[in-house]
Write an enzyme that holds these catalytic residues in place. Structure first.
Site, mmCIF file in Angstrom:
data_model
loop_
_atom_site.group_PDB
_atom_site.id
_atom_site.type_symbol
_atom_site.label_atom_id
_atom_site.label_comp_id
_atom_site.label_asym_id
_atom_site.label_seq_id
_atom_site.Cartn_x
_atom_site.Cartn_y
_atom_site.Cartn_z
ATOM 1 N N VAL A 74 -1.866 -10.977 -0.117
ATOM 2 C CA VAL A 74 -1.935 -12.197 0.696
ATOM 3 C C VAL A 74 -3.359 -12.362 1.226
ATOM 4 O O VAL A 74 -3.785 -11.607 2.097
ATOM 5 C CB VAL A 74 -0.925 -12.126 1.872
ATOM 6 C CG1 VAL A 74 -0.927 -13.432 2.657
ATOM 7 C CG2 VAL A 74 0.469 -11.789 1.363
ATOM 8 N N GLY A 76 -6.020 -11.397 -0.016
ATOM 9 C CA GLY A 76 -6.834 -10.208 -0.262
ATOM 10 C C GLY A 76 -6.594 -9.116 0.766
ATOM 11 O O GLY A 76 -5.845 -9.298 1.732
ATOM 12 N N ASP A 78 -7.300 -7.685 3.651
ATOM 13 C CA ASP A 78 -8.086 -8.100 4.818
ATOM 14 C C ASP A 78 -7.368 -7.823 6.138
ATOM 15 O O ASP A 78 -7.736 -8.369 7.179
ATOM 16 C CB ASP A 78 -8.400 -9.607 4.727
ATOM 17 C CG ASP A 78 -7.119 -10.456 4.727
ATOM 18 O OD1 ASP A 78 -6.008 -9.877 4.725
ATOM 19 O OD2 ASP A 78 -7.231 -11.694 4.745
ATOM 20 N N ASN A 98 8.708 -9.256 4.435
ATOM 21 C CA ASN A 98 8.361 -8.303 5.499
ATOM 22 C C ASN A 98 9.394 -8.163 6.617
ATOM 23 O O ASN A 98 9.519 -7.096 7.224
ATOM 24 C CB ASN A 98 7.020 -8.706 6.137
ATOM 25 C CG ASN A 98 5.864 -8.554 5.160
ATOM 26 O OD1 ASN A 98 5.875 -7.665 4.312
ATOM 27 N ND2 ASN A 98 4.881 -9.426 5.263
ATOM 28 N N HIS A 197 7.762 3.133 -6.241
ATOM 29 C CA HIS A 197 9.184 3.225 -5.892
ATOM 30 C C HIS A 197 9.758 4.599 -6.248
ATOM 31 O O HIS A 197 10.957 4.769 -6.303
ATOM 32 C CB HIS A 197 9.970 2.085 -6.566
ATOM 33 C CG HIS A 197 9.632 0.731 -6.022
ATOM 34 N ND1 HIS A 197 10.103 -0.442 -6.570
ATOM 35 C CD2 HIS A 197 8.878 0.350 -4.952
ATOM 36 C CE1 HIS A 197 9.622 -1.475 -5.877
ATOM 37 N NE2 HIS A 197 8.885 -1.025 -4.901
ATOM 38 N N THR A 198 8.898 5.555 -6.481
ATOM 39 C CA THR A 198 9.310 6.960 -6.606
ATOM 40 C C THR A 198 9.551 7.559 -5.214
ATOM 41 O O THR A 198 10.092 8.656 -5.090
ATOM 42 C CB THR A 198 8.239 7.788 -7.360
ATOM 43 O OG1 THR A 198 8.616 9.152 -7.366
ATOM 44 C CG2 THR A 198 6.861 7.686 -6.692
ATOM 45 N N ASP A 257 6.498 11.433 -7.887
ATOM 46 C CA ASP A 257 6.503 11.979 -9.248
ATOM 47 C C ASP A 257 6.916 10.870 -10.213
ATOM 48 O O ASP A 257 6.989 9.707 -9.818
ATOM 49 C CB ASP A 257 7.452 13.191 -9.332
ATOM 50 C CG ASP A 257 8.863 12.831 -8.875
ATOM 51 O OD1 ASP A 257 9.245 11.627 -8.889
ATOM 52 O OD2 ASP A 257 9.612 13.745 -8.483
#
Ligand code: HEM
Length: 332
Positions: A74, A76, A78, A98, A197-198, A257
Site C-alpha cells: 500500500v 510502498g 513507508d 487488516n 504461510h509456513t 520450513d
C-alpha cells in the site's frame, strides 16, 4: 578525434544514467549500512525486542512478518500501515485485510521507543518493519539476508489502497498474480513469499467458504483433502466461530520450513489462495513442487523476494519523514 571522444563521453553518460535508473527501480537508494554511522546499534536493538516478543509468544514472528507485507503493498514500504486514525487520517488498520487480523503493533511501538532513546528521530518505522520481518524469519528457523535500509515514513495512509492492493484469500490465481505484478513482483516472488504461510494462524472466516457449499452443507472441495476438511469443520462451523484460529501449516506451525509447500502437494493447504498456487497454473505448480523438494532453493528465493518486496516504492532523500511515534505523523 575530438568528435569521437565527445561521442564516447555522451555514451558513457547514458550508460551511467541507465545504471542509476535500474538501481533506482530495484530500490537502489536503500542500502544495509544506512544507519552504521547515525545509529550503529539500530539493528541490534530491533533484534533484541523482536527476540523477547517471540520468546513470549511464538506467533508474534508470523504477525510481524505479515505487517511488512501489508505495509509494502500500500503506497510502498513507508510505514503507512502503522498510522492510527487521527485527524484526517483513516487508519489502514480498519481495512478488510487488516481489521481483526493484523497484530504486533505494540511490539513495533516498543522497538520505536527503544530506538528513540538510543538515537532520536533517526530510524524510520518503515525500516523497523523490514528489520522485524527479517528477524522474525530467522528466529523461527528461516533464512537470513541483509536488509537494505533508508526508507522514510509516509505522512498519510490509504484504506482504499489496502482494500484493493492486498490479495484476499478467496481471490482467483489470476487476480492474486495481477496484484503482485502491479507491485513489480513476479510469479516466483508470489510463490516464494506465500511460503510465509509456513508460520502463523488464520481465522475461520478466512477459509470457511472452502468447507461448505452455498446451502451450508459440507461439500467435496477436490482441492482440499477430505479428512483434513472434516477436522477443520469441527472448529470452523458454518456459522459462528469467525475468529477461531487455525495453523496455516498444520505440520510445523511455528517453524519456518518448506512444509507449507509439502502440504499443498497433499491438498492440505489452508487458504484457497494457497491451494490455487498448486492447482490453477502450471508455472506456479512447478515452483511449488520445487520448493517442496528443495528447502534450500525455497530459502534462497524467499530472501531474494523479501528484498524485492521491501524495495517497493520507498520514500527516500527528503521525501516523507522520520516519525517519532509510528502511530502518528510528526506535527509541524
Ligand atoms: C499471496 C497472497 C496472500 C494472501 C491471499 C494472504 C492471505 C492471508 C490470510 C487470509 C491470512 C490469515 C488472516 C486472518 O485470518 O486473520 C494470512 C496470514 C498470514 N500471512 Fe498471508 N497472504 C498472502 C501473502 C502473504 C505474504 C506475501 C506474506 C509475507 C511476506 C504473508 C504472511 C502471512 C503471515 C506470516 C500470516 C500469519 C499471521 C499471524 O499469524 O498473525 N502472506 N494471510
Amino acid at each position: 578525434m575530438a568528435l569521437s571522444i565527445s561521442f564516447l563521453m555522451i555514451l558513457s553518460l547514458f550508460a551511467s544514467a541507465s545504471l542509476c535508473f535500474s538501481q533506482k527501480s530495484n530500490g537502489g537508494y536503500l542500502y544495509p549500512q544506512f544507519y552504521d554511522l547515525s545509529c550503529p546499534k539500530a539493528q541490534e536493538i530491533v533484534k533484541s525486542v523482536v527476540a523477547q516478543a517471540v520468546a513470549k509468544e511464538t506467533r508474534m514472528a508470523a504477525s510481524l512478518l505479515r505487517l511488512h507485507f501489508h505495509d509494502c503493498f500500500v503506497k510502498g514500504c513507508d510505514g503507512s500501515l502503522l498510522l492510527d486514525s487521527i485527524g484526517t487520517i483513516i487508519s489502514e488498520k480498519t481495512s478488510n485485510p487488516n481489521r481483526n487480523s493484523t497484530r504486533g503493533f505494540e511490539v513495533i511501538d516498543e522497538i520505536k521507543s527503544a530506538l528513540e532513546k538510543e538515537c532520536p528521530e533517526t530510524v524510520s518505522c518503515a525500516d523497523i518493519l523490514a528489520l522485524a520481518a527479517r528477524d522474525s524469519t530467522v528466529l523461527t528457523g528461516g533464512p537470513t539476508w541483509e536488509v537494505p535500509l533508508g526508507r522514510r515514513d509516509s505522512r498519510g495512509a490509504s484504506v482504499s489502497g489496502s482494500n484493493h492492493n492486498i490479495p484476499a484469500p478467496n481471490n482467483t490465481f489470476r487476480t492474486i498474480l495481477t496484484k503482485f505484478k502491479l507491485q513489480g513482483l513476479h510469479i516466483v516472488d508470489l510463490v516464494a513469499l506465500s511460503g510465509s504461510h509456513t508460520i502463523g494462524n488464520s481465522r475461520c472466516t478466512s477459509f470457511r467458504q472452502r468447507l461448505y457449499n452455498q446451502t451450508g452443507n459440507a461439500q467435496p472441495d477436490y482441492s482440499l483433502d477430505q479428512s483434513y476438511a472434516s477436522q477443520l469443520r469441527t472448529g470452523c462451523p458454518r456459522s459462528g466461530g469467525d475468529q477461531n484460529l487455525f495453523f496455516l501449516d498444520y505440520v510445523s506451525p511455528t517453524k519456518f520450513d518448506n512444509y507449507y509447500f509439502k502440504n499443498l502437494l497433499a491438498y492440505t493447504g489452508l487458504l484457497s489462495s494457497d491451494e490455487v498456487l498448486f492447482t490453477k497454473n502450471k508455472e506456479s505448480m512447478e515452483l511449488v513442487k520445487q520448493y517442496a523438494e528443495n528447502n534450500e532453493l525455497f530459502f534462497e528465493q524467499f530472501a531474494k523476494s523479501m528484498i524485492k518486496m521491501g524495495s517497493i516504492s520507498p520514500l527516500t532523500g527528503s521525501r516523507g519523514e522520520i516519525r517519532k511515534n509510528c502511530r502518528m505523523i510528526n506535527s509541524h
